[in-house]
Scaffold this motif. Structure first.
Motif, PDB file in Angstrom:
ATOM      1  N   LEU A  46       0.846  -0.960  -0.010  1.00  0.00           N
ATOM      2  CA  LEU A  46       0.166   0.085  -0.382  1.00  0.00           C
ATOM      3  C   LEU A  46       0.427   1.027   0.191  1.00  0.00           C
ATOM      4  CD1 LEU A  46      -2.478  -1.112   2.573  1.00  0.00           C
ATOM      5  CD2 LEU A  46      -2.980  -1.460   0.050  1.00  0.00           C
ATOM      6  N   LEU A  47       2.328   1.283   0.065  1.00  0.00           N
ATOM      7  CA  LEU A  47       3.034   2.522   0.616  1.00  0.00           C
ATOM      8  C   LEU A  47       3.374   3.246  -0.573  1.00  0.00           C
ATOM      9  CD1 LEU A  47       5.967   0.740   2.372  1.00  0.00           C
ATOM     10  CD2 LEU A  47       3.922   2.487   2.958  1.00  0.00           C
ATOM     11  N   HIS A  48       2.827   2.317  -1.697  1.00  0.00           N
ATOM     12  CA  HIS A  48       2.780   3.455  -3.030  1.00  0.00           C
ATOM     13  C   HIS A  48       1.171   4.324  -3.174  1.00  0.00           C
ATOM     14  CE1 HIS A  48       0.490   0.155  -4.920  1.00  0.00           C
ATOM     15  NE2 HIS A  48      -0.044   1.275  -5.416  1.00  0.00           N
ATOM     16  N   GLU A  49       0.583   4.521  -2.518  1.00  0.00           N
ATOM     17  CA  GLU A  49      -0.285   4.741  -2.337  1.00  0.00           C
ATOM     18  C   GLU A  49      -0.548   6.214  -1.450  1.00  0.00           C
ATOM     19  OE1 GLU A  49      -4.677   2.957  -3.305  1.00  0.00           O
ATOM     20  OE2 GLU A  49      -3.455   0.482  -3.362  1.00  0.00           O
ATOM     21  N   VAL A  50       0.161   7.064  -2.034  1.00  0.00           N
ATOM     22  CA  VAL A  50       0.758   7.925  -1.176  1.00  0.00           C
ATOM     23  C   VAL A  50      -0.825   8.941  -0.574  1.00  0.00           C
ATOM     24  CG1 VAL A  50       1.867  10.251  -1.025  1.00  0.00           C
ATOM     25  CG2 VAL A  50       3.037   8.363  -2.129  1.00  0.00           C
ATOM     26  N   HIS A  51      -1.726   8.867  -1.434  1.00  0.00           N
ATOM     27  CA  HIS A  51      -2.843   9.504  -1.304  1.00  0.00           C
ATOM     28  C   HIS A  51      -3.848   8.936  -0.096  1.00  0.00           C
ATOM     29  CE1 HIS A  51      -4.399   6.185  -3.807  1.00  0.00           C
ATOM     30  NE2 HIS A  51      -5.345   6.218  -3.387  1.00  0.00           N
ATOM     31  N   ALA A  52      -3.261   7.315  -0.047  1.00  0.00           N
ATOM     32  CA  ALA A  52      -4.089   6.651   0.988  1.00  0.00           C
ATOM     33  C   ALA A  52      -4.015   6.627   2.121  1.00  0.00           C
ATOM     34  CB  ALA A  52      -4.537   5.392   0.589  1.00  0.00           C
ATOM     35  N   LYS A  53      -3.083   7.565   2.858  1.00  0.00           N
ATOM     36  CA  LYS A  53      -2.119   7.529   3.755  1.00  0.00           C
ATOM     37  C   LYS A  53      -3.490   7.476   4.889  1.00  0.00           C
ATOM     38  CE  LYS A  53       1.521   9.378   6.204  1.00  0.00           C
ATOM     39  NZ  LYS A  53       2.884   9.917   6.795  1.00  0.00           N
ATOM     40  N   ARG A  54      -3.455   8.983   4.901  1.00  0.00           N
ATOM     41  CA  ARG A  54      -4.499   9.490   6.055  1.00  0.00           C
ATOM     42  C   ARG A  54      -5.457   8.761   6.171  1.00  0.00           C
ATOM     43  NH1 ARG A  54      -8.228  15.111   5.240  1.00  0.00           N
ATOM     44  NH2 ARG A  54      -9.016  13.240   3.204  1.00  0.00           N
ATOM     45  N   GLU A  55      -6.166   7.926   5.007  1.00  0.00           N
ATOM     46  CA  GLU A  55      -7.180   7.150   5.716  1.00  0.00           C
ATOM     47  C   GLU A  55      -6.726   5.987   6.164  1.00  0.00           C
ATOM     48  OE1 GLU A  55      -9.170   6.255   2.304  1.00  0.00           O
ATOM     49  OE2 GLU A  55      -9.779   8.424   1.151  1.00  0.00           O
ATOM     50  N   VAL A  56      -5.824   5.209   5.586  1.00  0.00           N
ATOM     51  CA  VAL A  56      -4.950   4.335   6.811  1.00  0.00           C
ATOM     52  C   VAL A  56      -5.032   4.489   7.959  1.00  0.00           C
ATOM     53  CG1 VAL A  56      -2.637   2.168   6.311  1.00  0.00           C
ATOM     54  CG2 VAL A  56      -4.132   3.266   4.378  1.00  0.00           C
ATOM     55  N   LEU A  57      -4.545   5.287   8.528  1.00  0.00           N
ATOM     56  CA  LEU A  57      -4.115   5.933   9.696  1.00  0.00           C
ATOM     57  C   LEU A  57      -5.264   5.570  10.508  1.00  0.00           C
ATOM     58  CD1 LEU A  57      -1.487   6.858  11.251  1.00  0.00           C
ATOM     59  CD2 LEU A  57      -2.734   9.085  10.613  1.00  0.00           C
ATOM     60  N   ALA A  58      -6.362   6.408   9.666  1.00  0.00           N
ATOM     61  CA  ALA A  58      -8.006   6.757  10.675  1.00  0.00           C
ATOM     62  C   ALA A  58      -8.016   4.657  10.413  1.00  0.00           C
ATOM     63  CB  ALA A  58      -8.479   7.149   9.520  1.00  0.00           C
ATOM     64  N   VAL A  59      -8.107   4.198   9.744  1.00  0.00           N
ATOM     65  CA  VAL A  59      -8.807   2.535   9.838  1.00  0.00           C
ATOM     66  C   VAL A  59      -8.276   2.142  10.816  1.00  0.00           C
ATOM     67  CG1 VAL A  59      -8.763   0.951   9.172  1.00  0.00           C
ATOM     68  CG2 VAL A  59      -9.678   2.644   7.940  1.00  0.00           C
ATOM     69  N   PHE A  60      -6.660   2.208  10.627  1.00  0.00           N
ATOM     70  CA  PHE A  60      -6.214   1.905  11.686  1.00  0.00           C
ATOM     71  C   PHE A  60      -5.955   2.015  13.553  1.00  0.00           C
ATOM     72  CE2 PHE A  60      -1.718   1.439   9.422  1.00  0.00           C
ATOM     73  CZ  PHE A  60      -1.190   0.297  10.298  1.00  0.00           C
ATOM     74  N   HIS A  61      -6.797   3.732  13.814  1.00  0.00           N
ATOM     75  CA  HIS A  61      -7.257   4.004  14.582  1.00  0.00           C
ATOM     76  C   HIS A  61      -8.795   3.372  15.363  1.00  0.00           C
ATOM     77  CE1 HIS A  61      -4.311   6.621  15.834  1.00  0.00           C
ATOM     78  NE2 HIS A  61      -4.327   7.334  14.808  1.00  0.00           N
ATOM     79  N   VAL A  62      -8.814   3.441  14.706  1.00  0.00           N
ATOM     80  CA  VAL A  62     -10.564   2.633  14.077  1.00  0.00           C
ATOM     81  C   VAL A  62     -10.499   0.989  14.859  1.00  0.00           C
ATOM     82  CG1 VAL A  62     -12.761   1.270  13.378  1.00  0.00           C
ATOM     83  CG2 VAL A  62     -12.308   3.710  12.524  1.00  0.00           C
ATOM     84  N   ALA A  63      -9.481  -0.093  14.231  1.00  0.00           N
ATOM     85  CA  ALA A  63      -9.043  -1.044  14.376  1.00  0.00           C
ATOM     86  C   ALA A  63      -8.939  -1.283  16.037  1.00  0.00           C
ATOM     87  CB  ALA A  63      -8.317  -1.875  14.037  1.00  0.00           C
ATOM     88  N   LEU A  64      -7.976   0.254  16.593  1.00  0.00           N
ATOM     89  CA  LEU A  64      -6.734   0.141  17.736  1.00  0.00           C
ATOM     90  C   LEU A  64      -8.250   0.340  18.416  1.00  0.00           C
ATOM     91  CD1 LEU A  64      -3.865   1.153  17.525  1.00  0.00           C
ATOM     92  CD2 LEU A  64      -4.541  -0.687  17.355  1.00  0.00           C
ATOM     93  N   GLY A  65      -9.663   0.794  17.985  1.00  0.00           N
ATOM     94  CA  GLY A  65     -10.513   1.454  19.350  1.00  0.00           C
ATOM     95  C   GLY A  65     -11.135  -0.089  19.770  1.00  0.00           C
ATOM     96  N   CYS A  66     -11.127  -0.562  18.602  1.00  0.00           N
ATOM     97  CA  CYS A  66     -12.625  -2.390  18.511  1.00  0.00           C
ATOM     98  C   CYS A  66     -11.141  -2.574  19.244  1.00  0.00           C
ATOM     99  CB  CYS A  66     -12.493  -2.564  16.573  1.00  0.00           C
ATOM    100  SG  CYS A  66     -13.240  -1.745  16.113  1.00  0.00           S
ATOM    101  N   THR A  67      -9.788  -2.934  18.960  1.00  0.00           N
ATOM    102  CA  THR A  67      -9.182  -4.453  20.261  1.00  0.00           C
ATOM    103  C   THR A  67      -9.236  -3.685  21.429  1.00  0.00           C
ATOM    104  OG1 THR A  67      -7.051  -3.614  19.075  1.00  0.00           O
ATOM    105  CG2 THR A  67      -8.477  -5.394  18.468  1.00  0.00           C
TER     106      THR A  67
END
Length: 204
Positions: free
Chosen positions: A159-180
């Motif tokens: 996913l590293l080449h999809e630079v535009h997705a960085k903010r969304e990826v980071l947001a999903v990390f935070h959602v996942a950590l909240g779930c766990t």
């Protein structure tokens, strides 16, 4: 199944899914679980959520499988036991998806909706890291964020080449950590998880 389509380090022979497809799959799976939890008249818990239970059709739309099957097997096994032996635990997901409150428990334990939320969070971590859902994944991600490591050290390399997705990826990390979260009371409801993922997608 989802894990076979994701690609990345786990499936080097499978072309990895782009970020937009991964996020869409997570959105659909979250919506399905939210329906099961809150909009179904009986407000069920699935009880064995895992990436292998998220099946994709030809258009990569997710369908959650496995609900109820483990319970039928468990019920059949109980019917063959003496009456005094029928106090058995609810069916559990694989160890990487099992919430802390159900690990190493003695006696009967009931899988709850918050257990589903935890398992879904682990699926989301699989999606963004490209790593398997073992017992170390959630702790490894939390430690990486605590140490403020670069996102490039945590995210799926494909996913590293999809630079535009960085903010969304980071947001999903935070959602996942909240779930766990270790404390089940601190985990959000699936409806909130689905709404958060929808907002992430809509922010483009």
């Amino acid at each position: 199944m989802f894990s076979e389509h994701a690609g990345g380090p786990l499936n080097p022979t499978t072309p990895p899914l782009p970020w937009a497809a991964r996020l869409s799959i997570l959105q659909g799976a979250a919506q399905g679980l939210a329906y099961l939890h809150e909009f179904n008249p009986r407000k069920h818990a699935h009880g064995s959520i895992a990436s292998s239970k998220i099946l994709l059709d030809d258009d990569l739309r997710p369908h959650i499988s496995g609900f109820g099957l483990a319970r039928l097997v468990a019920a059949g096994s109980q019917d063959k036991m003496p009456h005094s032996s029928k106090n058995v635990a609810s069916p559990r997901a694989a160890v990487g998806y099992t919430p802390p409150e159900m690990r190493d428990s003695t006696g009967a334990s009931t899988w709850t909706q918050k257990g589903d939320v935890h398992a879904f969070g682990v699926v989301a971590l699989e999606v963004v890291t490209g790593r398997p859902a073992d017992s170390e994944l959630e702790g490894w991600v939390r430690q990486a964020f605590k140490e403020e490591r670069p996102l490039s050290e945590v995210v799926d390399p494909s996913l590293l080449h999809e630079v535009h997705a960085k903010r969304e990826v980071l947001a999903v990390f935070h959602v996942a950590l909240g779930c766990t979260e270790a404390d089940s009371e601190l985990r959000p409801r699936m409806r909130s998880v689905a709404e958060n993922l929808d907002r992430i997608s809509a922010s483009r």
